[in-house]
Design a protein around this motif. Sequence first.
Motif: not given
Length: 322
Positions: A256-281
Motif C-alpha cells: 500500500x502506497x501509504x505504507x511506503x513512508x520513506x524516499x529512497x536513501x540519498x546514496x540511491x538518489x544520487x546514483x539515479x542519473x547514472x542508473x538510466x541504462x543509456x548512461x550506465x552503458x
Amino acid sequence: MTTSPSLLAEKIYQQALLSGYDDCGIIAIDEMDEYLEHLQERLEKEPTSRPFYQRIEGAMNTKQRFPWAKSVIICTWWLGRYHLPESLEGKYARAFFLAPQVSLDDEGLRKKDAFTDWLTAAGLRWEGGEKSSHLQIGGLRHAAMKAGLGIIRKNNFLYTEQGSFVMLEGFVIDESCELRQRHGLKPCSPQCRLCQDHCPTRALSAPFTMNPLKCVSFWNTFGKSQLPPALSENAMGSWVVGCDACQNACPYNKIPAAKAEKDVPEKVNQALPWLDPEKLKTAPDPVLRDRILPLCDNHIQPNEVDTLRCSAARYLRNQPNR
Ligand code: SF4
Ligand code: SF4
C-alpha cells in the motif's frame, strides 16, 4: 551466562527492535537440519540446478559450519518502507538497492550494528549478519519460517505479513533459547500460478522449485551478464540488476502506497542519473565502481564493472522501436 533462556530471548528481541529490525525470532540450531533435506528434495525435482546447489551446499550446513552454536536468531527488515523511484521499477531489484547495508546512512548503520555490539557485550559468542557473506549462516528463509516470522510461498520467497520484500539476517549464538512469533498468513491458493506465469525464463518450473541457473537475477549478477546459449537475450527483458518479476506479480506483495513512508536513501538518489541504462552503458569505471556497485549488495564484485555495461546494453537492445 546466568540469564534464563526465556529472559535471554526476550532481551535479544528487544535489542533487535531497538536496532531497527522489524521482527525477530529464535530457533534451535537442530531445526536447520530440515533445510538440508529440503535442499535434497529440490535437487531431485530440478536436477539441472545441481551444479549451483552443490557449490553452496557446504555453506548451507549451518551446524557443521558452527559446531559451537546452539541457536539461530533471525531478524527481518522490511524493504517496502521505501518508495522505489519509478525510473528503477522493472529494471533494478529492490533487494539490492534498498538493503539496509546498502541504503542506511551512518547513523542508521550505527544503530543496526548496536545489535551485534549488544550480543558481544552480553557475553555471547556469535557469527553471521549481513556483513558475513551473501550466503550468511545458511537457510535464512527456512529459519524465518520455523521462527514463525512468515511462510514460504510458491515462488520460494519468505513472506511476512508485509510481503516478500523483506531482508533476512541470521546469527548463530552459543546459548540455547527460543522465540516463536505468530502470524495469520494463509498459504497460496492452489490455483494461483501468477509467479510462474510471470517468470520470463521459466526458472520457476513448478511451485516451490526454482532453477537458479535459469534465473535472470543470477545471470545479471553472479553470472557477469554472460548468458549461456540456452538463455535468450530477450528473456532477460528489462532487468538490469536482479529481477523481481515473480515477486511483483504476487497478490500478497501489493505494497500500500501509504505504507511506503520513506524516499529512497540519498546514496540511491544520487546514483539515479547514472542508473538510466543509456548512461550506465558508457559510464566510466570509477562511477560504476564507486557509485553503482556499492548499491548491488556484494552481488557484483568491484572488478566486474563490465557486468553493468553488458546488462545496460542488453536492456537497450530489448526495448521495442530501437
Ligand atoms: S527472479 Fe525473475 S527469473 Fe528468477 S525466478 Fe523470479 S521471475 Fe524468474
Ligand atoms: S503469485 Fe500466487 S502462487 Fe505465486 S507466490 Fe504469490 S500467491 Fe503464491
